[in-house]
Design a protein around this motif. Structure first.
Motif, PDB file in Angstrom:
ATOM      1  N   GLY A 154      11.369  19.238  -2.141  1.00  0.00           N
ATOM      2  CA  GLY A 154      11.626  18.039  -2.918  1.00  0.00           C
ATOM      3  C   GLY A 154      10.416  17.130  -2.867  1.00  0.00           C
ATOM      4  O   GLY A 154       9.780  16.989  -1.827  1.00  0.00           O
ATOM      5  N   THR A 155      10.074  16.540  -3.990  1.00  0.00           N
ATOM      6  CA  THR A 155       8.910  15.660  -4.005  1.00  0.00           C
ATOM      7  C   THR A 155       9.038  14.637  -5.124  1.00  0.00           C
ATOM      8  O   THR A 155       9.772  14.842  -6.082  1.00  0.00           O
ATOM      9  CB  THR A 155       7.615  16.477  -4.193  1.00  0.00           C
ATOM     10  OG1 THR A 155       6.524  15.564  -4.266  1.00  0.00           O
ATOM     11  CG2 THR A 155       7.643  17.295  -5.465  1.00  0.00           C
ATOM     12  N   GLU A 174      18.456  10.915  -1.979  1.00  0.00           N
ATOM     13  CA  GLU A 174      18.561  10.364  -3.326  1.00  0.00           C
ATOM     14  C   GLU A 174      19.666   9.317  -3.388  1.00  0.00           C
ATOM     15  O   GLU A 174      20.669   9.413  -2.682  1.00  0.00           O
ATOM     16  CB  GLU A 174      18.909  11.468  -4.334  1.00  0.00           C
ATOM     17  CG  GLU A 174      17.784  12.427  -4.623  1.00  0.00           C
ATOM     18  CD  GLU A 174      18.276  13.514  -5.548  1.00  0.00           C
ATOM     19  OE1 GLU A 174      18.694  13.199  -6.667  1.00  0.00           O
ATOM     20  OE2 GLU A 174      18.266  14.688  -5.135  1.00  0.00           O
ATOM     21  N   GLU A 175      19.487   8.340  -4.285  1.00  0.00           N
ATOM     22  CA  GLU A 175      20.493   7.294  -4.509  1.00  0.00           C
ATOM     23  C   GLU A 175      21.344   7.682  -5.709  1.00  0.00           C
ATOM     24  O   GLU A 175      20.854   7.681  -6.831  1.00  0.00           O
ATOM     25  CB  GLU A 175      19.791   5.998  -4.876  1.00  0.00           C
ATOM     26  CG  GLU A 175      19.569   5.034  -3.757  1.00  0.00           C
ATOM     27  CD  GLU A 175      18.770   3.843  -4.245  1.00  0.00           C
ATOM     28  OE1 GLU A 175      19.381   2.807  -4.492  1.00  0.00           O
ATOM     29  OE2 GLU A 175      17.551   3.970  -4.391  1.00  0.00           O
ATOM     30  N   THR A 176      22.600   8.028  -5.496  1.00  0.00           N
ATOM     31  CA  THR A 176      23.444   8.395  -6.636  1.00  0.00           C
ATOM     32  C   THR A 176      24.712   7.560  -6.711  1.00  0.00           C
ATOM     33  O   THR A 176      25.522   7.766  -7.602  1.00  0.00           O
ATOM     34  CB  THR A 176      23.878   9.869  -6.527  1.00  0.00           C
ATOM     35  OG1 THR A 176      24.615  10.012  -5.317  1.00  0.00           O
ATOM     36  CG2 THR A 176      22.698  10.802  -6.492  1.00  0.00           C
ATOM     37  N   VAL A 184      13.688  11.285  -8.256  1.00  0.00           N
ATOM     38  CA  VAL A 184      13.560   9.890  -7.864  1.00  0.00           C
ATOM     39  C   VAL A 184      14.392   9.693  -6.605  1.00  0.00           C
ATOM     40  O   VAL A 184      15.599   9.788  -6.625  1.00  0.00           O
ATOM     41  CB  VAL A 184      14.045   8.960  -8.985  1.00  0.00           C
ATOM     42  CG1 VAL A 184      13.941   7.519  -8.566  1.00  0.00           C
ATOM     43  CG2 VAL A 184      13.228   9.198 -10.232  1.00  0.00           C
ATOM     44  N   GLY A 185      13.733   9.440  -5.492  1.00  0.00           N
ATOM     45  CA  GLY A 185      14.437   9.287  -4.231  1.00  0.00           C
ATOM     46  C   GLY A 185      13.425   9.103  -3.123  1.00  0.00           C
ATOM     47  O   GLY A 185      12.263   8.772  -3.398  1.00  0.00           O
ATOM     48  N   PHE A 186      13.865   9.316  -1.890  1.00  0.00           N
ATOM     49  CA  PHE A 186      12.931   9.183  -0.780  1.00  0.00           C
ATOM     50  C   PHE A 186      12.500  10.567  -0.317  1.00  0.00           C
ATOM     51  O   PHE A 186      13.334  11.383   0.062  1.00  0.00           O
ATOM     52  CB  PHE A 186      13.575   8.422   0.379  1.00  0.00           C
ATOM     53  CG  PHE A 186      12.710   8.370   1.593  1.00  0.00           C
ATOM     54  CD1 PHE A 186      11.612   7.533   1.629  1.00  0.00           C
ATOM     55  CD2 PHE A 186      12.956   9.190   2.676  1.00  0.00           C
ATOM     56  CE1 PHE A 186      10.783   7.506   2.734  1.00  0.00           C
ATOM     57  CE2 PHE A 186      12.135   9.168   3.786  1.00  0.00           C
ATOM     58  CZ  PHE A 186      11.050   8.321   3.812  1.00  0.00           C
ATOM     59  N   PHE A 187      11.202  10.827  -0.344  1.00  0.00           N
ATOM     60  CA  PHE A 187      10.678  12.102   0.110  1.00  0.00           C
ATOM     61  C   PHE A 187       9.631  11.814   1.178  1.00  0.00           C
ATOM     62  O   PHE A 187       8.541  11.344   0.870  1.00  0.00           O
ATOM     63  CB  PHE A 187      10.079  12.884  -1.053  1.00  0.00           C
ATOM     64  CG  PHE A 187      11.068  13.100  -2.169  1.00  0.00           C
ATOM     65  CD1 PHE A 187      12.027  14.085  -2.079  1.00  0.00           C
ATOM     66  CD2 PHE A 187      11.085  12.271  -3.268  1.00  0.00           C
ATOM     67  CE1 PHE A 187      12.964  14.252  -3.079  1.00  0.00           C
ATOM     68  CE2 PHE A 187      12.011  12.430  -4.277  1.00  0.00           C
ATOM     69  CZ  PHE A 187      12.956  13.430  -4.179  1.00  0.00           C
ATOM     70  N   GLY A 188       9.978  12.075   2.422  1.00  0.00           N
ATOM     71  CA  GLY A 188       9.111  11.665   3.528  1.00  0.00           C
ATOM     72  C   GLY A 188       8.098  12.698   3.964  1.00  0.00           C
ATOM     73  O   GLY A 188       7.456  12.532   4.990  1.00  0.00           O
ATOM     74  N   ASP A 189       7.949  13.781   3.212  1.00  0.00           N
ATOM     75  CA  ASP A 189       6.985  14.820   3.581  1.00  0.00           C
ATOM     76  C   ASP A 189       6.005  15.039   2.451  1.00  0.00           C
ATOM     77  O   ASP A 189       6.323  14.812   1.292  1.00  0.00           O
ATOM     78  CB  ASP A 189       7.708  16.153   3.811  1.00  0.00           C
ATOM     79  CG  ASP A 189       8.202  16.303   5.230  1.00  0.00           C
ATOM     80  OD1 ASP A 189       7.693  15.576   6.092  1.00  0.00           O
ATOM     81  OD2 ASP A 189       9.090  17.141   5.463  1.00  0.00           O
ATOM     82  N   ALA A 216      19.654   5.713   5.637  1.00  0.00           N
ATOM     83  CA  ALA A 216      19.509   7.174   5.687  1.00  0.00           C
ATOM     84  C   ALA A 216      18.044   7.569   5.560  1.00  0.00           C
ATOM     85  O   ALA A 216      17.568   8.467   6.259  1.00  0.00           O
ATOM     86  CB  ALA A 216      20.343   7.813   4.580  1.00  0.00           C
ATOM     87  N   ALA A 217      17.309   6.882   4.664  1.00  0.00           N
ATOM     88  CA  ALA A 217      15.899   7.224   4.490  1.00  0.00           C
ATOM     89  C   ALA A 217      15.112   6.910   5.756  1.00  0.00           C
ATOM     90  O   ALA A 217      14.222   7.671   6.152  1.00  0.00           O
ATOM     91  CB  ALA A 217      15.323   6.462   3.292  1.00  0.00           C
TER      92      ALA A 217
END
Lengths: 434, 349
Positions: free
Chosen positions: A382-383, B62-64, A369-374, B43-44
């Motif tokens: 990472g996806t 990621e947000e931690t 769970v996060g930002f994956f720009g590719d 950052a994103a």
């Protein structure tokens, strides 16, 4: 005695008022039951129609994008004399857009209104211009009219979703912004296009650029790993337990445990995955390989149970017949029992995979769970996966993301329908009846 | 497909996966970023811009939480540990110790801009101004007289405040926003309310901490989530509550919530940038220097930040809610990125 009994029995008087009453009551009970059943079905269908209808209606606008027409001058001083590839790479395309916008809307003078100008055009416009110059370096020093991707505000405007009422400061567009949009609209400088980017682009922090391709491919890669890891292991476990294992306390114990594992909440598999795959085996956080293996742990017991049921359903006569004709137990299983049980096993597998497709909880713990720009290109990239993408977009503030959330739900449902249709196809195509 | 061919292809695919994994196990081609939820949107955005240049993969972000990010970042050197952590406060001495204990001794600290911490509530209620002293008296576990805090309503602290229950939704303990609240609100508030206690900060640190840096635990400080959008939703459904989060979330939800002026200064971009607004803090990211060269694009990612088009006053991050640094500080941050100056752990608090 029996005859006596028969002669003494009074024939039922169906026309008797009390009897009629009782019959009526029985029929009424049946009718009532049918009505209740029918109502619940209608009720459930109503919910389903409402849910899907709501999602489809909200998702529909996500398939439209907006473009804005702008005349751009490629100032040759920005490129250097040689106009090499490096010069083309290094040029500040945002400056051309700013200049083009300032020319189109000359009334913008102070810092705020100038910044607002830039908000008309999406970030991606710079890349559109760069690609144009790369394809045709002769454009340097010339002026050309482009249809550039519009920002989220332009997109909301062409969809009539930009709230023009309300107090300034509490809505997205200021008065000057609205005036500009209105003038561009009446000059035919805005147009709607089909949003191909939604299907071809990965996630983005800019609402108008975000697409589903990254997480859809992430889901595919993850499920592929899950299938490869869970299917063979589960099938062989099922065959061994059902056909070869001796019946003793140990196998009973294993059986009970497999049944219990199928009921363990999925988030616990996430903890297991985090400590084993990330901590001990040092795999990459957020990678589809780790996600797939974690989901495989979760899916395996489901497949084992379904496969054992499928093997049990094959009549023992088939196995006995094969052995009687001289086949070894191994041959009997692999040549006769397994092919007959395969459709049931595949159905169970696909149902387990559908559950894995919709899972988010275990993936939270392994960093998916996060930002994956590719768009992921290997199992180690990472996806995100589709349900995680839905969660991320649903919690974003920009209004366009609400539409994208619904559209992503549609894509996820489509995936599920395809998988379940495959399961039904397998069952009908290969199922044997005895 | 025959059965044999099917099983053969399965085996080949499985082997392929294991091989690709084996080959990549030691190297990672994608930058891994963890850390603060406040810095996350910035950052994103930069990661996306960096990825779209097409030369490197887009970093995963990621947000931690700041504390959670430090824990992962300082875990060690190698591809399984993150390369960069975002922070909404400076690294603490205890975190630096964790880092050096695990072999992460060379770290580059980059300041990226400022964030204002706002105390906001639903628009359904009229706005009211607060001071750091009032906030201290509302939130401290122990009052200056040494007794447990019994203030129930805001009006118990000051008659000018509304007669409604005190309820502050703030982030969890791993959050840098919470640390900044302690440092920028509780500390000066304590000094204003009880100068005698503030004076013992150096001499009797434990006592000072319990008096000036402890938030009450009787349910008046509600621990919310690192996801500040959820906090905003809670404020809308419960107009009595006030929330604690970064300025960018206030800007994005200006139609739903309103922020209280602190010490008489209303919250605005200009007031935070000029330093007039008292509760603002610098934002950072930390690069693991030993990963430069091993993870492709790390240096280039850091350099993506160092441009006026990104962190300048008209840059893309300002649109996302960042408060830009003055030009002098931007220059010094740019110099740090270019020279990769190491952070001196001994100077951390």
């Amino acid at each position: 005695m029996i005859e006596d009994h028969q002669t003494q029995q009074v024939p039922t008087n169906w026309r008797d008022a009390a009897m009629q009453q009782r019959i009526k009551k029985r029929y009424a009970a049946e009718k009532r039951f049918r009505l209740f059943g029918f109502t619940t079905v209608i009720f459930a269908l109503g919910f389903l129609v409402f849910l899907i209808g709501d999602v489809v209606l909200k998702a529909f606008p996500a398939f439209t994008a907006a473009e804005i027409q702008l005349s751009v001058t490629f100032d040759s001083t920005a490129f250097g004399l040689a106009r090499t590839r490096a010069d083309i790479d290094a040029a500040e395309y945002g400056a051309f857009i700013k200049a083009g916008l300032a020319k189109r809307f000359p009334e913008a003078q102070n810092r705020t209104t100038k910044r607002e100008l830039r908000e008309l055009v999406s970030e991606d416009a710079e890349r559109v211009l760069k690609a144009a110059v790369e394809a045709n370096p002769d454009l340097i020093g010339k002026t050309k009219v482009f249809w550039l991707p519009g920002s989220d505000i332009v997109e909301l405007y062409v969809k009539n979703q930009l709230n023009a009422k309300g107090v300034v400061g509490e809505r997205l567009a200021s008065d000057t912004m609205l005036a500009r949009l209105n003038s561009a609209q009446s000059n035919g400088e805005l147009r709607k296009t089909f949003n191909t980017r939604f299907f071809s682009a990965p996630d983005s922090k800019h609402a108008e650029l975000a697409g589903i391709a990254g997480s859809a491919k992430g889901s595919l890669l993850t499920l592929f790993v899950t299938l490869l890891a869970a299917f063979p292991l589960a099938i062989f476990t099922a065959i061994y337990l059902e056909q070869f294992a001796p019946k003793n306390h140990l196998t009973d114990f294993i059986e009970v445990n497999i049944n219990n594992l199928a009921a363990v909440p999925s988030v616990i598999y996430g903890l297991l995955g985090a400590s084993v795959y990330l901590g001990f085996m040092e795999m990459h956080r957020s990678a589809s390989l780790v996600g797939g293996l974690t989901l495989a742990l979760m899916t395996m017991p489901t497949i084992v149970i379904a496969s054992r049921a499928a093997i049990k359903a094959v009549p023992p006569s088939i196995r006995d017949g094969a052995v009687a004709l001289g086949a070894s137990p191994l041959q009997a299983v692999f040549h006769h029992v397994l092919p007959s049980a395969m459709p049931g096993m595949l159905t169970g597998t696909i149902i387990g995979m559908s559950r894995a497709l919709g899972e988010t909880a275990p993936l939270l713990l392994i960093g998916m769970v996060g930002f994956f720009g590719d768009i992921p290109s290997s199992f180690n990239d990472g996806t995100a996966v589709l349900p995680v993408q839905i969660y991320i977009w649903a919690s974003a503030t920009e209004r366009l993301f609400a539409q994208k959330t619904s559209a992503a739900i549609l894509v996820l449902l489509l995936f599920l329908i395809i998988m379940n249709a495959t399961a039904i196809y397998f069952r009908n195509r290969f199922e044997k009846r005895w | 497909m025959s059965k044999k061919a099917f099983s053969l292809s399965l085996v080949i695919l499985a082997a392929e996966i294991l091989l690709t994994n084996g080959a990549h196990a030691q190297a990672r081609s994608q930058i891994s970023i963890v850390g603060s939820g406040t810095v996350f949107p910035f950052a994103a955005t930069v990661a996306e811009r960096f990825g779209k240049t097409g030369k490197f993969k887009t970093p995963k972000v990621e947000e931690t939480g700041t504390g959670g990010g430090m824990k992962l970042f300082c875990g060690g050197v190698g591809p399984k540990f993150p390369d960069i952590t975002n922070a909404s406060r400076r690294m603490k001495a205890s975190e630096a110790k964790l880092c050096s204990d695990n072999g992460v001794s060379k770290v580059v600290e980059v300041k990226i801009g400022y964030d204002g911490i706002v105390i906001a509530h639903s628009k359904a209620k009229p706005n009211f101004a607060l001071t750091t002293k009032q906030l201290y008296l509302a939130m401290t576990a122990k009052l200056p007289n040494g007794k447990l805090n019994t203030n129930k309503n805001w009006s118990d602290i000051d008659k000018s405040l509304p007669n409604q229950p005190i309820e502050l939704i703030g982030p969890p303990i791993v959050s840098g926003t919470r640390d900044a609240f302690l440092e920028l609100v509780m500390k000066p508030g304590c000094a204003a309310a009880a100068p005698a206690i503030a004076a013992i900060e150096k001499t009797e640190e434990a006592k000072w901490k319990s008096m000036c840096q402890s938030l009450r635990e009787d349910g008046k400080y509600v621990i919310g989530s690192e996801n500040y959008n959820l906090t905003v939703q809670k404020l809308v459904t419960n107009p009595q509550a006030v929330g604690l989060f970064g300025f960018s979330y206030l800007e994005g939800n200006a139609d739903k919530i309103v922020a209280s002026p602190i010490n008489g200064v209303p919250v605005s971009y200009d007031n935070i940038a000029s330093g007039k607004y008292p509760v603002s803090r610098p934002l950072f990211f930390y690069i693991k220097k030993s990963h430069i060269g091993a993870i492709p694009g790390l240096k280039e990612y850091a350099r993506t930040w160092a441009s006026d088009a990104v962190w300048g006053t008209d840059g893309i991050l300002v649109e996302k809610g960042l408060i830009a640094m003055p030009a002098v500080e931007r220059q010094s941050s740019t110099a740090t990125i270019n020279a990769l100056n190491e952070l001196d752990f001994s100077k951390l608090k």
